[in-house]
Design a protein around this motif. Structure first.
Motif, short mmCIF file in Angstrom:
data_model
loop_
_atom_site.label_atom_id
_atom_site.label_comp_id
_atom_site.label_asym_id
_atom_site.label_seq_id
_atom_site.Cartn_x
_atom_site.Cartn_y
_atom_site.Cartn_z
N LYS A 4 0.84 -1.20 0.00
CA LYS A 4 0.00 0.00 0.00
C LYS A 4 0.88 1.25 0.00
O LYS A 4 0.58 2.22 -0.71
N GLU A 7 2.09 1.83 -3.43
CA GLU A 7 1.04 2.44 -4.25
C GLU A 7 0.94 3.94 -3.99
O GLU A 7 0.78 4.74 -4.92
N ILE A 8 1.04 4.32 -2.72
CA ILE A 8 0.99 5.74 -2.35
C ILE A 8 2.20 6.47 -2.94
O ILE A 8 2.06 7.56 -3.50
N HIS A 12 1.88 9.57 -5.40
CA HIS A 12 2.14 10.89 -4.80
C HIS A 12 3.61 11.26 -4.65
O HIS A 12 3.91 12.41 -4.33
N ALA A 44 -1.35 11.26 2.15
CA ALA A 44 -2.00 10.07 1.58
C ALA A 44 -1.95 8.89 2.56
O ALA A 44 -2.92 8.14 2.67
N CYS A 45 -0.84 8.76 3.28
CA CYS A 45 -0.75 7.69 4.30
C CYS A 45 -1.74 7.94 5.42
O CYS A 45 -2.39 7.00 5.90
N GLU A 46 -1.86 9.20 5.83
CA GLU A 46 -2.84 9.52 6.89
C GLU A 46 -4.24 9.14 6.45
O GLU A 46 -5.00 8.56 7.23
N ASP A 47 -4.59 9.46 5.21
CA ASP A 47 -5.92 9.12 4.70
C ASP A 47 -6.11 7.61 4.59
O ASP A 47 -7.13 7.06 4.99
N GLU A 48 -5.13 6.94 4.02
CA GLU A 48 -5.22 5.50 3.77
C GLU A 48 -5.30 4.68 5.06
O GLU A 48 -6.06 3.74 5.17
N PHE A 49 -4.48 5.03 6.03
CA PHE A 49 -4.36 4.23 7.24
C PHE A 49 -5.11 4.83 8.43
O PHE A 49 -5.05 4.29 9.53
N ASP A 50 -5.79 5.94 8.22
CA ASP A 50 -6.57 6.62 9.25
C ASP A 50 -5.72 6.90 10.50
O ASP A 50 -6.09 6.53 11.61
#
Length: 81
Positions: A4, A7-8, A12, A44-50
């Motif tokens: 993941k 992919e990020i 980005h 993007a990591c913050e969004d993906e992994f909450d």
């Protein structure tokens, strides 16, 4: 998690090389990651992994490699569980 993050980075990171050609311990800055792009990767990591990166994680070492980024994100995910 590493997949993941790859992919990020592909979406980005604006890397100069294909992220698939990098090992997990490759230096992302040598691969073309800029400070500006690292902010986009972080968001993007913050969004993906909450998760939310704390101030102490906002340093170059966090984004130095896929391994380093995965370690930090993994700890943040564990802490938020």
């Amino acid at each position: 998690m590493e997949q993941k993050i790859r992919e990020i980075l592909a979406a980005h990171g604006k890397l100069a090389v294909d992220v698939a050609s990098l090992s997990d311990d490759s230096n992302l800055f040598e691969a073309g990651l800029t400070s500006h792009a690292s902010v986009n990767v972080m968001l993007a990591c913050e969004d993906e992994f909450d998760v939310e990166f704390p101030d102490e994680a906002l340093k170059k070492a966090t984004f130095a490699s896929i391994d380093a980024l995965s370690d930090v994100v993994g700890r943040l995910v564990d802490e938020s569980a």
